[in-house]
Design an enzyme around this catalytic site. Structure first.
Site, PDB file in Angstrom:
ATOM      1  N   CYS A  93       0.834  -1.208   0.000  1.00 60.32           N
ATOM      2  CA  CYS A  93       0.000   0.000   0.000  1.00 60.32           C
ATOM      3  C   CYS A  93       0.866   1.255   0.000  1.00 60.32           C
ATOM      4  O   CYS A  93       0.611   2.206  -0.754  1.00 60.32           O
ATOM      5  CB  CYS A  93      -0.940   0.004   1.191  1.00 60.32           C
ATOM      6  SG  CYS A  93      -2.065   1.420   1.232  1.00 60.32           S
ATOM      7  N   CYS A 185      -8.023  -2.755   6.663  1.00 58.68           N
ATOM      8  CA  CYS A 185      -9.382  -2.212   6.723  1.00 58.68           C
ATOM      9  C   CYS A 185     -10.433  -3.181   6.206  1.00 58.68           C
ATOM     10  O   CYS A 185     -11.443  -3.433   6.856  1.00 58.68           O
ATOM     11  CB  CYS A 185      -9.444  -0.919   5.927  1.00 58.68           C
ATOM     12  SG  CYS A 185     -11.118  -0.349   5.557  1.00 58.68           S
TER      13      CYS A 185
END
Length: 350
Positions: A93, A185
């Protein structure tokens, strides 16, 4: 100054500090995942981020990178686990989304710097560990390139988490008491194994001892890691002490897990680590003595970097370690400075 505002206390304090230092701060909230099952905190984090920007008095904008995230992070992670590896989505990420797509976007919009709430320090183009050792995030930042680093700000690097909370409370920020987010998440409240089952085809198989005796059943080889001792579905085994069991081998093709009560089993021994997808933050000549870290906040092991052809590096450890998996990242340090890292693609016991 562009600031990545996530809706949490760290990015909120980051924005506040920069605003108080006189920067013209513009907040951006990244949407990296669209959650039909409503397991992710996107909606509540989005609202908190807007409230923070309003309270501090800075412009607020939303950027959607969900397609890029799915291609560069999510798909890579699923492919890795499907092959029995242990990929690191946090590094992906940072490498491909936050400090590539997001960074390039704010630079095109005319911003000189991007600031985030990461716990790390930048000193003359070098990435240095945060003052708060427990919160240090340089491991996850190892794949950032040098050019990007020169346009980043990490205001929290000199602070402890306790000090960040204190600043938030003193300034009555709306997220001052908000809990830190933990994990990825899109996994939500599910266990990580339950999440992976939704995307990876697996089947039960045998758990065996070294002599081949079947002592239990697993629910998918890909859901386990080398050296793991928790969550192994075996009870007391006749003839063996009441001691922990460790996974010492994953036979992907045969769908078999081998276990042992020896945490330093020869099959877990690693003396040399081969890395590819190499990223240098500060290039050093090889061979070069470093401290390498295999896990976030993990032990730093003395080692030597040995360059090879085809852009790979062998890391030779001074002493053997145990339980290293393909797909993990080996990150190398010169004391407090993060020099870079690479994805582990092979290990050797000697």
């Amino acid at each position: 100054m562009a600031v990545g505002l996530s809706g949490g206390v760290d990015s909120a304090v980051t924005a506040l500090i920069l605003k108080n230092e006189g920067y013209e701060v513009h907040a951006f909230y990244m949407v990296n995942w669209h959650d039909d099952a409503n397991l992710c905190r996107n909606d509540s984090d989005h609202k908190d981020a807007m409230a923070i920007a309003d309270q501090i008095g800075i412009p607020f904008e939303v950027l959607d990178f969900s397609n890029e995230y799915k291609a560069s992070v999510f798909s890579r992670m699923i492919d890795g686990f499907s092959n029995g590896h242990v990929p690191n989505p946090d590094i992906f990420c940072n490498q491909y989304v936050k400090f590539k797509v997001f960074f390039d976007t704010v630079r095109r919009l005319g911003f000189d710097y991007l600031a985030t709430g990461h716990y790390a320090n930048i000193d003359n183009g070098r990435l240095i560990k945060a003052n708060d050792a427990k919160k240090d995030q340089t491991y996850f930042l190892c794949a950032i390139d040098q050019n990007t680093l020169s346009h980043l700000k990490f205001p929290l690097g000199q602070l402890t988490k306790k000090e960040v909370r204190f600043i938030a409370e003193q300034n009555q920020l709306v997220v001052a008491k908000k809990k830190d987010s933990v994990g990825v998440c899109f996994v939500g409240p599910r266990s990580f194994k339950a999440f992976l089952r939704s995307y990876i085809i697996s089947k039960p198989g045998d758990i065996v001892l070294e002599n081949g005796k079947v002592v239990g059943q697993h629910d998918g080889v890909v859901f386990y890691t080398l050296g793991q001792r928790q969550g192994i579905a075996v009870g007391g085994i006749k003839g063996y002490e009441d001691k922990p069991w460790y996974i010492v081998q994953k036979q992907i093709e045969n769908n078999i897990l081998m276990i042992s009560q020896n945490s330093k089993h020869p099959l877990l021994r690693v003396k040399r680590i081969k890395c590819h997808s190499i990223n240098w933050i500060r290039h050093v000549p090889q061979p070069h003595t470093v401290q390498c870290v295999i896990r976030h906040n993990g032990v730093a092991y003395d080692a030597t970097l040995e360059p090879q052809q085809n852009e790979v590096i062998w890391v030779t450890l001074n002493e053997p370690i145990y339980g290293v998996s393909i797909g993990q990242w080996c990150v190398w340090y010169d004391h407090d400075e993060c020099l870079g890292g690479g994805e582990i693609c092979e290990t050797s016991a000697t």
